[in-house]
Design an enzyme around this catalytic site. Structure first.
Site, short mmCIF file in Angstrom:
data_model
loop_
_atom_site.label_atom_id
_atom_site.label_comp_id
_atom_site.label_asym_id
_atom_site.label_seq_id
_atom_site.Cartn_x
_atom_site.Cartn_y
_atom_site.Cartn_z
N LYS A 1 46.17 35.74 -19.67
CA LYS A 1 46.55 36.94 -18.94
C LYS A 1 48.04 36.92 -18.62
CE LYS A 1 42.12 37.31 -16.42
NZ LYS A 1 41.67 38.63 -16.84
N ARG B 1 30.98 37.03 -19.68
CA ARG B 1 29.72 37.31 -20.39
C ARG B 1 29.22 36.07 -21.13
NH1 ARG B 1 32.72 41.96 -23.62
NH2 ARG B 1 33.76 41.94 -21.60
#
Length: 457
Positions: free
Chosen positions: A237, A311
């Site tokens: 990020k 996930r």
């Protein structure tokens, strides 16, 4: 019973607190003294939401106060009062309240009295409410404030081990059992995606499993994403996106707090709580874009993006939950920025494969003013998760990001298994009355109300 912040048992010096809505202002004003009416006019008090006015006695002391509320069913309508009223003052409702209004006042007062105090003493104490709050109201306040504390705490003090410690404290408090599978034992016991995401950190990844309740009761499974910090992995990020990633365990915080509430209120269920706790770090052992992982369920997953790690840790936990054939599985996760773009920070995205379950949560959200918004499991969008070398990719398109994330999770839910997934922000970006900046419990109260309706029968 311990009192939540902002409450006192002392009633001797409690001042009268008038609670007035705009439509009831004229009638209430007619019953007040002319001097109080003139004083309120001087302050332009209109009983709008969030307004407060002190009432003066003849000797200049405080004779009481009036707060404006727009929706008495919304606990947050009262949450401004503890810090809008003077510190050191004690208050009690001036008019008799029905049970529902009294509970909402108490809940709002408890939420509004909160300040995160682990590293810095709050600048002032809240005004106190003299009220005999019910045990349920106290337990709900405790659950919400636990979420705030856990999510706001920096990762150095809230890593996978500390999540385990929080679960262990809950287990010890309520006679639950706790099992923890950590480090390479995850591979030995077939939790490969949890291991892959967390293996680069010096803090071992783990699956935390808490079990509680009687065997004959309906089986409820709660699952939480516990990514204690998310660098994004090798798909790192940018600085702005990483700044608040201590909050990426917000789903685990919700699941833990809700489990604590279920146990404290002895809801007649057999509870399984699963938290996949990892730190998505960068190091020599980082998992890579293009890697293929064979999951617990046997589905092969190509890693398209290491920043779609939530996930991955959830899919093994959900597969494990399904193996136990629960009545219902509910997972909480700070899963996608796409959900925030679609619905903003205050409205969690609900996905469910069972219409009755979704409807119960939506109705509970409306009743408690703790809303969720149902989003579609639009299965044609599975095409955005196509992989040329594996059964599925963990990402692959900017289209419908929250939907595709939920569809990915659904691949790991057994056929016929009732399941709901909440994509929740778990954060307040800015200070608002009753909602200080930092961690926030969203849809926790409505989840509890839904579970009561679902299982107390």
């Amino acid at each position: 019973m311990s009192l939540p912040p902002g409450f006192t048992d002392a009633t001797t010096d409690a001042l009268p607190l008038h609670i007035v809505s705009p439509e009831g202002l004229a009638q209430w004003r007619a019953a007040q003294s002319p001097a109080h009416g003139q004083w309120l006019d001087a302050q332009a008090f209109d009983a709008s939401a969030g307004s407060v006015a002190l009432l003066s006695a003849d000797d200049g002391s405080i004779a009481g106060a009036v707060i404006g509320v727009a929706d008495r069913a919304d606990a947050y309508c009262y949450a401004h009062a503890p810090f809008a009223l003077p510190a050191g003052t004690v208050w009690k409702p001036a008019e008799e309240l029905n049970a529902e209004d009294a509970s909402n006042l108490q809940l709002g007062w408890g939420l509004g009295s909160y300040r995160f105090a682990r590293y810095r003493k709050p600048r002032r104490a809240p005004a106190e409410l003299a009220a005999a709050a019910s045990q349920e109201v106290r337990d709900v306040i405790t659950a919400c404030l636990r979420v705030r504390d856990w999510v706001t705490t920096p990762t150095e003090d809230m890593g996978p081990q500390q999540l385990e410690d929080a679960a262990r404290e809950l287990a010890d408090s309520h006679g639950a059992t706790l099992e923890v599978i950590a480090g390479d034992a995850l591979l030995e016991q077939n939790f490969p995606t949890i291991h892959a995401v967390g293996r680069a950190s010096h803090r071992a990844p783990r699956l935390i499993a808490l079990r509680w309740g009687k065997p004959g009761h309906p089986h409820l499974a709660l699952v939480g994403k516990g990514v204690c910090f998310d660098t994004g992995g090798l798909d790192m990020k940018a600085a702005d996106g990483m700044r608040n990633m201590k909050k990426d365990m917000g789903g685990a915080a919700h699941a833990l707090a809700l489990a604590g509430l279920v146990m404290a209120q002895t809801l007649p269920v057999r509870l399984t709580l699963l938290v996949a706790a990892v730190e998505n770090a960068v190091g020599p052992d980082s998992f890579r874009p293009g890697d293929v992982i064979t999951t617990r369920k046997g589905i092969t997953v190509e890693v398209d993006n290491t920043d779609a790690e939530g996930r991955l840790v959830l899919c093994d936990a959900l597969a494990y939950a399904c193996e136990q054939n629960p009545d219902t599985i509910i997972d909480f996760a700070t899963l996608t920025g796409a959900a925030r773009v679609a619905l903003g920070p205050d409205l969690p995205a609900l996905f469910a494969n069972d219409d009755a379950l979704a409807r119960q949560w939506l109705e509970a959200g409306e009743a408690t003013r703790d809303p969720v918004w149902r989003m579609p499991l639009w299965r044609p969008y599975l095409r955005y998760l196509d992989s040329s070398i594996a059964d599925i990719a963990n990402a692959g398109s900017r289209m419908a990001g929250a939907v595709t994330a939920a569809l990915y999770l659904e691949r790991f839910i057994s056929e016929g298994q009732k399941w709901a997934h909440l994509d929740v922000y778990a954060w307040n970006d800015k200070d608002r009355p009753g909602r200080p900046a930092g961690g926030e419990a969203l849809a926790l109260r409505s989840a509890w109300t839904m579970l009561k309706q679902r299982y107390e029968r």
